[in-house]
Structures are given as C-alpha cells and as structure tokens.
Design an enzyme around this catalytic site. Structure first.
Site, PDB file in Angstrom:
ATOM      1  N   LYS A 111     -52.708 -84.369 -50.530  1.00  0.00           N
ATOM      2  CA  LYS A 111     -51.653 -84.699 -49.411  1.00  0.00           C
ATOM      3  C   LYS A 111     -50.470 -83.935 -49.507  1.00  0.00           C
ATOM      4  CE  LYS A 111     -53.926 -87.572 -46.929  1.00  0.00           C
ATOM      5  NZ  LYS A 111     -54.700 -88.596 -47.577  1.00  0.00           N
ATOM      6  N   LYS A 194     -65.760 -81.479 -46.837  1.00  0.00           N
ATOM      7  CA  LYS A 194     -66.338 -82.836 -46.424  1.00  0.00           C
ATOM      8  C   LYS A 194     -66.074 -83.005 -44.983  1.00  0.00           C
ATOM      9  CE  LYS A 194     -62.576 -85.866 -47.237  1.00  0.00           C
ATOM     10  NZ  LYS A 194     -62.231 -87.219 -47.683  1.00  0.00           N
ATOM     11  N   LYS A 197     -61.498 -86.551 -40.569  1.00  0.00           N
ATOM     12  CA  LYS A 197     -60.789 -86.591 -39.256  1.00  0.00           C
ATOM     13  C   LYS A 197     -59.562 -85.552 -39.302  1.00  0.00           C
ATOM     14  CE  LYS A 197     -60.417 -91.366 -40.554  1.00  0.00           C
ATOM     15  NZ  LYS A 197     -60.794 -92.638 -40.611  1.00  0.00           N
TER      16      LYS A 197
HETATM   17  P1  TYM Z   1     -61.096 -93.292 -45.305  1.00  0.00           P
HETATM   18  O1  TYM Z   1     -60.413 -94.216 -43.972  1.00  0.00           O
HETATM   19  O2  TYM Z   1     -60.485 -91.882 -45.579  1.00  0.00           O
HETATM   20  O3  TYM Z   1     -62.462 -93.298 -45.058  1.00  0.00           O
HETATM   21  C1  TYM Z   1     -63.230 -94.596 -44.987  1.00  0.00           C
HETATM   22  C2  TYM Z   1     -64.661 -94.312 -45.626  1.00  0.00           C
HETATM   23  O4  TYM Z   1     -65.300 -93.592 -45.486  1.00  0.00           O
HETATM   24  C3  TYM Z   1     -65.810 -92.674 -46.278  1.00  0.00           C
HETATM   25  N1  TYM Z   1     -66.034 -91.186 -46.084  1.00  0.00           N
HETATM   26  C4  TYM Z   1     -67.076 -90.379 -46.395  1.00  0.00           C
HETATM   27  N2  TYM Z   1     -68.067 -90.714 -47.038  1.00  0.00           N
HETATM   28  C5  TYM Z   1     -68.980 -89.628 -46.911  1.00  0.00           C
HETATM   29  N3  TYM Z   1     -68.592 -88.422 -46.663  1.00  0.00           N
HETATM   30  C6  TYM Z   1     -67.700 -88.112 -45.724  1.00  0.00           C
HETATM   31  N4  TYM Z   1     -67.305 -86.986 -45.446  1.00  0.00           N
HETATM   32  C7  TYM Z   1     -66.352 -89.087 -45.776  1.00  0.00           C
HETATM   33  N5  TYM Z   1     -65.450 -89.236 -45.177  1.00  0.00           N
HETATM   34  C8  TYM Z   1     -64.806 -90.658 -45.197  1.00  0.00           C
HETATM   35  C9  TYM Z   1     -64.640 -92.961 -47.393  1.00  0.00           C
HETATM   36  O5  TYM Z   1     -65.403 -92.810 -48.793  1.00  0.00           O
HETATM   37  C10 TYM Z   1     -64.351 -94.404 -47.262  1.00  0.00           C
HETATM   38  O6  TYM Z   1     -65.368 -95.332 -47.791  1.00  0.00           O
HETATM   39  N6  TYM Z   1     -58.541 -95.406 -48.769  1.00  0.00           N
HETATM   40  C11 TYM Z   1     -59.681 -95.648 -47.919  1.00  0.00           C
HETATM   41  C12 TYM Z   1     -59.336 -96.861 -47.306  1.00  0.00           C
HETATM   42  C13 TYM Z   1     -59.136 -98.216 -47.986  1.00  0.00           C
HETATM   43  C14 TYM Z   1     -60.021 -98.527 -48.829  1.00  0.00           C
HETATM   44  C15 TYM Z   1     -59.376 -99.863 -49.489  1.00  0.00           C
HETATM   45  C16 TYM Z   1     -61.392 -98.556 -49.412  1.00  0.00           C
HETATM   46  C17 TYM Z   1     -58.098 -98.831 -48.197  1.00  0.00           C
HETATM   47  N7  TYM Z   1     -58.153 -99.705 -49.108  1.00  0.00           N
HETATM   48  C18 TYM Z   1     -59.841-100.700 -50.311  1.00  0.00           C
HETATM   49  C19 TYM Z   1     -62.075 -99.356 -49.832  1.00  0.00           C
HETATM   50  C20 TYM Z   1     -61.303-100.317 -50.638  1.00  0.00           C
HETATM   51  C21 TYM Z   1     -59.509 -94.396 -47.091  1.00  0.00           C
HETATM   52  O7  TYM Z   1     -58.730 -93.636 -46.997  1.00  0.00           O
HETATM   53  O8  TYM Z   1     -60.763 -94.257 -46.489  1.00  0.00           O
END
Ligand code: TYM
Length: 331
Positions: A111, A194, A197
């Site tokens: 970031k 990967k 968004k």
């Molecule tokens: P975020 O919003 O970036 O992504 C949400 C979930 O999607 C998965 N993901 C992927 N998995 C496989 N391939 C990809 N290209 C890919 N892009 C996204 C992420 O691994 C995630 O599981 N910090 C977290 C949100 C969060 C969270 C938590 C998750 C906040 N608190 C507590 C678990 C427990 C996040 O930004 O995910």
C-alpha cells in the site's frame, strides 16, 4: 460448534478471486460451523470513500453475499460498523501491536508503494482491526484467499500476546482455512499477478458482469505467440488462464486444452472462447439473483438487522469478559 469468521472489504463489486478464494467456502461452511460473515466497511475507510460510495459498496457486498448463497438463517451476516465492540477490542489490541511488525506486513508495504500520499495510521493497524474482527467471536477457522495468510499469522500473534499478558488462554488461535489443501490465489487477466479490484481495467471479472462484458474481458486477456516446443513450460500469462480454467471449467475441458498446448496445436482464441463461456456458466445463477435481491430493500434491511443483533450478542459477551480480564471493573 467450531466458530468461523470472515469478511470482505466493501470497496466495490466482488470478483472471481473473492468468490473462489473466500465466498465459495463461506457457503460450504455454513451448515457445519457457527459462521459469522461480515462486510468490512471500517476497513474500507483507509481509502476515504464518499458517504454515497461507502453505503453503495456495503449494499453491493451484502447483495452479492446473499446472491452467492450465504443464508442469513444458517450464518450470521452483518456489517462490521454495526458492531462497535469490534472497534473497542481493536483499541485494546493496538496497545500490544508494535510499529516494527506492522511496518513489515507485506500488504502495508504494498500500500505504501502504491499510494505513498496516503500512508495513514488506519492502514498501518489494518491487521489489528482484522484480528479484532476474528477473535471478537473467538473464531478458530477463517476462510480466506492466499493473500490473507500473513494477516492470519499476525492475528494469532495478537491473540497469543493478549493471552500471555493476562496470563490466561482466553482467545483461541485462528487459522486460514480452505476446503482444499491449499489456500487459493486466482490470477487476473492482465498477465501479471492476482485478480483484484484495484489492479486496473480488465484484470478482474466481477460476479455482476454481464455475459457480453465477460466475453470482452476474456478475449482481451494477454497471451503470447504460442508454444513451439512440445510440453514446454507455460509463461505466466498463459498459466493464469489455465489456473482460472481449473476453477470454472470441467476436468475434461482442462485436459483437452492442456493436451493442445503440450502438442503445440493450441489456438488461444478457442481457449478464451471456452473460458469465457465457462465463467459465464459458473456465475449465471449468482448474476440472476443479484438483480432480484438488489431491488428488495425490505429483505436487505431485515438481513442486516438480524445479523447485527446476532453479532452483537456474541461480541458483547467477549467484550464484557475482556474488560474484566484487563481490569476495568465497576465499583
Ligand atoms: P479483500 O476484501 O481484499 O478480499 C476478500 C477475500 O477475497 C480473497 N481474495 C482472493 N482469493 C483468491 N484469489 C484472489 N485473486 C483474491 N482476491 C481476493 C481474499 O483473500 C479475502 O479472503 N482484510 C480482508 C478483509 C477482512 C477480513 C477480516 C477477512 C477484514 N477483516 C477478518 C477475514 C477475517 C480483505 O481486505 O480482503
């Protein structure tokens, strides 16, 4: 029953990476675990959304959770900001989270590199808030994609540190979970890393994309000039397309194109056409339901209210006990 927590940041429409990395597991887990699935709207504040965008994005994720098959009767679905106990625990955990470890987190470093003008404290302590999300319900399993692995390690550190400081075993250790042996990483269509968004135009296929848009994005995916040696290793951009095929297509289709590649007879146009149709097929039910659910304001309100109530009951119990452990006692 074992407790499961996971969430997705409310920063826009969900894509295939979110689905195969996380949501597909949510849906499979809801029958056998006590599941809490939330929309991480507090986490999304690091990028300063407008009030309209914030609300719209929360709604979109809620709609897509439901459209993907998460059932509010079986799992608790809630919005993170509806549960203020999470932010209280976040504050307590911050007292034992150290600059050095937070600065070393890979996602923080990414970031900082990508947005050097917005290195705020919320970004630095992002993994602490994540730990609070998870341990507020004393979860042990956290269905996430591969990119969250380090965050889970940090969550375990914060939970263990609290336990050590107060000399008890109050919080269990949470682990990243996937039904297959490995955590999943779905690649993007741009021939680089990967699917995400914020990875740029054309990288991600969204669950809400129309079939025409999906076809267009897949046909534009980066490819090379084609193999000229039998069984040669695939370059990254081609491997990426095969990796997406692995999750959306049948085994027969995958083997068919693997064989064509290995015998140098592959035509990427054919591969992409098939991949696009298989993505469209794999997401058609969800796409249909997104439209219906998005129009049902009364249902969304009911789901959010029910989820907030159930999540606060669980979080409230933890926070009362944590206050007692820390030494906040009434006179
Ligand atoms: P975020 O919003 O970036 O992504 C949400 C979930 O999607 C998965 N993901 C992927 N998995 C496989 N391939 C990809 N290209 C890919 N892009 C996204 C992420 O691994 C995630 O599981 N910090 C977290 C949100 C969060 C969270 C938590 C998750 C906040 N608190 C507590 C678990 C427990 C996040 O930004 O995910």
């Amino acid at each position: 029953m074992e407790i499961v927590v996971s969430g997705i940041r409310s920063t826009g429409n969900l894509h295939l990476g979110n689905y195969y990395g996380a949501i597909q597991n949510f849906v499979k887990m809801q029958d056998n675990y006590n599941c809490f699935f939330f929309i991480a709207d507090l986490h999304s504040l690091t990028t300063h959304p407008t009030p309209e965008n914030l609300h719209g994005n929360v709604k979109q994720v809620l709609v897509e959770y439901l459209a993907a098959g998460i059932d509010p009767e079986r799992a608790t679905i809630y919005i993170q900001s509806d549960v203020p106990e999470v932010t209280e625990l976040y504050l307590y955990l911050n007292m034992n989270a150290y600059m050095g470890e937070l600065e070393r987190s890979t996602s923080f470093k990414d970031k900082v590199r990508d947005n050097p003008e917005n290195v705020n404290a919320g970004l630095l302590t992002y993994p602490v808030l994540m730990a609070a999300d998870i341990i507020i319900h004393k979860a042990t399993k956290v269905p996430v994609g591969k990119d969250q692995e380090q965050h889970l390690e940090m969550s375990r550190n914060f939970a263990n540190r609290f336990n050590r400081l107060y000399n008890n075993q109050y919080f269990p250790e949470p682990y990243a979970f996937n039904f297959s042996d490995n955590l999943v990483k779905i690649p993007g269509l741009d021939g680089k890393g990967k699917m995400g968004k914020s990875e740029g135009e054309g990288n991600a296929v969204f669950l809400s994309d129309s079939p025409e848009v999906i076809r267009k994005k897949v046909m534009r995916a980066v490819t090379d000039g084609g193999p000229n040696i039998e069984n040669q290793e695939k370059p990254i951009e081609i491997q990426n397309l095969f990796d997406i095929m692995k999750v959306v297509s049948s085994t027969d289709t995958l083997i068919h194109f693997e064989n064509l590649y290995n015998s140098c007879q592959i035509r990427y146009g054919d591969l992409k056409k098939q991949l696009a149709e298989d993505i469209i097929g794999a997401t058609s039910d969800i796409r249909e339901r997104i439209k219906d659910i998005a129009d049902d304001a009364a249902y969304l309100r009911k789901v959010a209210n029910l989820g907030a109530e159930k999540a606060r009951e669980s979080a409230g119990k933890t926070i009362r006990e944590v206050r007692e452990i820390i030494g906040f006692r009434s006179f």
